[in-house]
Structures are given as structure tokens and as C-alpha cells.
Design a protein around this motif. Sequence first.
Motif, PDB file in Angstrom:
ATOM      1  N   GLU A   1     -63.059  67.667  58.700  1.00 48.84           N
ATOM      2  CA  GLU A   1     -61.828  67.567  59.477  1.00 48.84           C
ATOM      3  C   GLU A   1     -60.675  67.145  58.568  1.00 48.84           C
ATOM      4  N   GLY A   2     -59.464  67.536  58.947  1.00 54.39           N
ATOM      5  CA  GLY A   2     -58.272  67.033  58.293  1.00 54.39           C
ATOM      6  C   GLY A   2     -57.927  67.720  56.991  1.00 54.39           C
ATOM      7  N   ALA A   3     -56.905  67.151  56.335  1.00 54.70           N
ATOM      8  CA  ALA A   3     -56.399  67.716  55.096  1.00 54.70           C
ATOM      9  C   ALA A   3     -57.274  67.316  53.912  1.00 54.70           C
ATOM     10  N   GLY A   4     -56.914  67.818  52.737  1.00 57.75           N
ATOM     11  CA  GLY A   4     -57.635  67.451  51.530  1.00 57.75           C
ATOM     12  C   GLY A   4     -58.562  68.511  51.019  1.00 57.75           C
ATOM     13  N   ALA A   5     -58.773  69.572  51.810  1.00 62.96           N
ATOM     14  CA  ALA A   5     -59.671  70.630  51.366  1.00 62.96           C
ATOM     15  C   ALA A   5     -58.976  71.521  50.342  1.00 62.96           C
ATOM     16  N   GLU A   6     -59.760  72.086  49.446  1.00 59.85           N
ATOM     17  CA  GLU A   6     -59.236  73.104  48.536  1.00 59.85           C
ATOM     18  C   GLU A   6     -58.867  74.332  49.358  1.00 59.85           C
ATOM     19  N   GLN A   7     -57.634  74.789  49.213  1.00 60.87           N
ATOM     20  CA  GLN A   7     -57.169  75.939  49.981  1.00 60.87           C
ATOM     21  C   GLN A   7     -57.428  77.239  49.227  1.00 60.87           C
TER      22      GLN A   7
END
Length: 297
Positions: free
Chosen positions: A81-87
Motif C-alpha cells: 500500500e501507499g507510495a514508495g514503490a519503484e514506478q
Amino acid sequence: MTRQTIGTTTKRARAGLNNQRLVLIGLFAEAHARGVDVVLPDLVNINAADTKSSAFIDFGRVFDLGIVREFLNTHGIDIAEGAGAEQVEWIELFNRGAKAYANPALAGFVDAALAALRPPAPIIAQAEAILAHLGGEVHAVQLRVERDWQIHCDRLMAERPGWDCVRTPEGIFDRIAATPFYGGVRRFLIFCDEAALVAPPERIAADIRASHGFDLTFKSMLPRGTATAELSVEQASIDFEVGLHAKSYVGLSQSTFSNLLCATKAAKGTDTLDHFTYHVAAPVLFRRCDRGRPGWR
């Protein structure tokens, strides 16, 4: 230690529901290959008249999150969940999904992913209402005769002299009428973009009834409330669900809808796969034996 996660932002361009399915397959295949988790993207409710006004909607409005989570967990992938993932770029995942879909070595993983991309209960209920209204065996036809397809065919025929394009209702139903499988069938449910047809559905239905004796049911002919959805992406999901339960289906192998419908039905373990294509150099339909992957045998 926190596992790495990857995600993407769905683009409005080329964002029909079945293209979005391929993006998700690409996301899942990439996560599985790299041993990372995923952040599920929002989906796009495409506005064909004005793509810039297309809206993003929650993933769970179109797909059953519980079933998708179970599939991913089975393959060692969690939903983060949420931000922080490699796009990862949307088009990169689209291409990754298309390659995985066409790769026989990944057929088991892709089939499981397709089977897991099931709609939530409200969409299933809408599809069941349509099937209940139609009653009996449902035979579906993708009537790919809209204006954009006419333009595409004009371009292809200009580039390939002598190449023929089946792009009229009469041409499609000539082949259906000549195919022995449909010898006793008189009624067909039609899948198409009715707003983009070159003639009103009522006129097409009347012409085909006069020329071939077939009764065509377009979605606009169903009782009010039976085949309506608030969002176009939900309507596309309803169509897909109805198609999965049809006794037979006629489409063309250039269509992502037709290909993924055939592949998903095969992935569900259906004993008899009565899927046909009309875009062939023959006066009859061609029975698909490629599990929705053109070129497979």
C-alpha cells in the motif's frame, strides 16, 4: 527487511479494459520474475469522446481484490500500500504483459492471472441478469464494424493490394450462416460500440433478419436497467463476463477483447471451447485452436 515493491500509473491512452488487463499481467510477471511485491494501480474509466476527461477509479471496482490477492500470494507476491514503490512505465508493463501472454513457457502463470482477474459481485450480478433475460444458450458475436475499424481496414487494404477485410454485418453473418455449427442457431447477442456503428442497431438487426433469418440482440434492446453500468469500464467488464458464459463466441483475432476472452475461458478449464473467428480467407468461420493466442496451435 521490507521487500522491494513495484507499481505503475495507468495512462489514459490505449487504456481500454483489456489493454489494462495486459498491463496487470505485465506487472504480475515482472514482480514474479524479480521477487518483489506490487502496488496495484488505479484503473482508467475511458471516455472515448474525450480521453483527457477519462477518470481514474479504484482497482476493486472492476476486479475482485480478494481473488487477485490470493493469486499473487500463491506466487510469493504481496500487495503493498501507499507510495514508495519503484514506478515502472505503463507502456513497458503493457509490452511485458503482451510478451508474457504470447510466451508458451509462461502459459501457466498467465492463465492463472487471467482466471484471477475476476469482477466483483455487483458486476457478476449484472452479467447474470443479462443471461437470465436472454435465457437458454447464448451465442455471442463481436460485430467489429464501427467507424474506427472501417478507417483501419481502408488503410490496410491500401497498403496490401488484394487483401480483404471482413467489415460489414452481412459479410460476418454470411460466414456464420455457412458454418455447420450454427445450423440450428437463430439468435445472437451482439458485442460492439453501438454509438460508433455506421448504421443504427435496429437497422442492422432488421437487415440481418431479412437476409439470414437471424435475430440479433444489441445491448440497447435489453430491458432498461438490465445492461446498464455507471462507468464504461464496468460495462466492458459486464460484457466480458457475459462472453465467458456464452455457449459460443464469434470474433476476430485482431481484437484484444476476443483474444483475452478466449484465453480466459480456456484458463477456466472449459471442456468445449466453441470460439470462432470470421476474419479468414474462407466463406466459413474458423474454429480457434490457439487458446486466444494468434499463432499458437
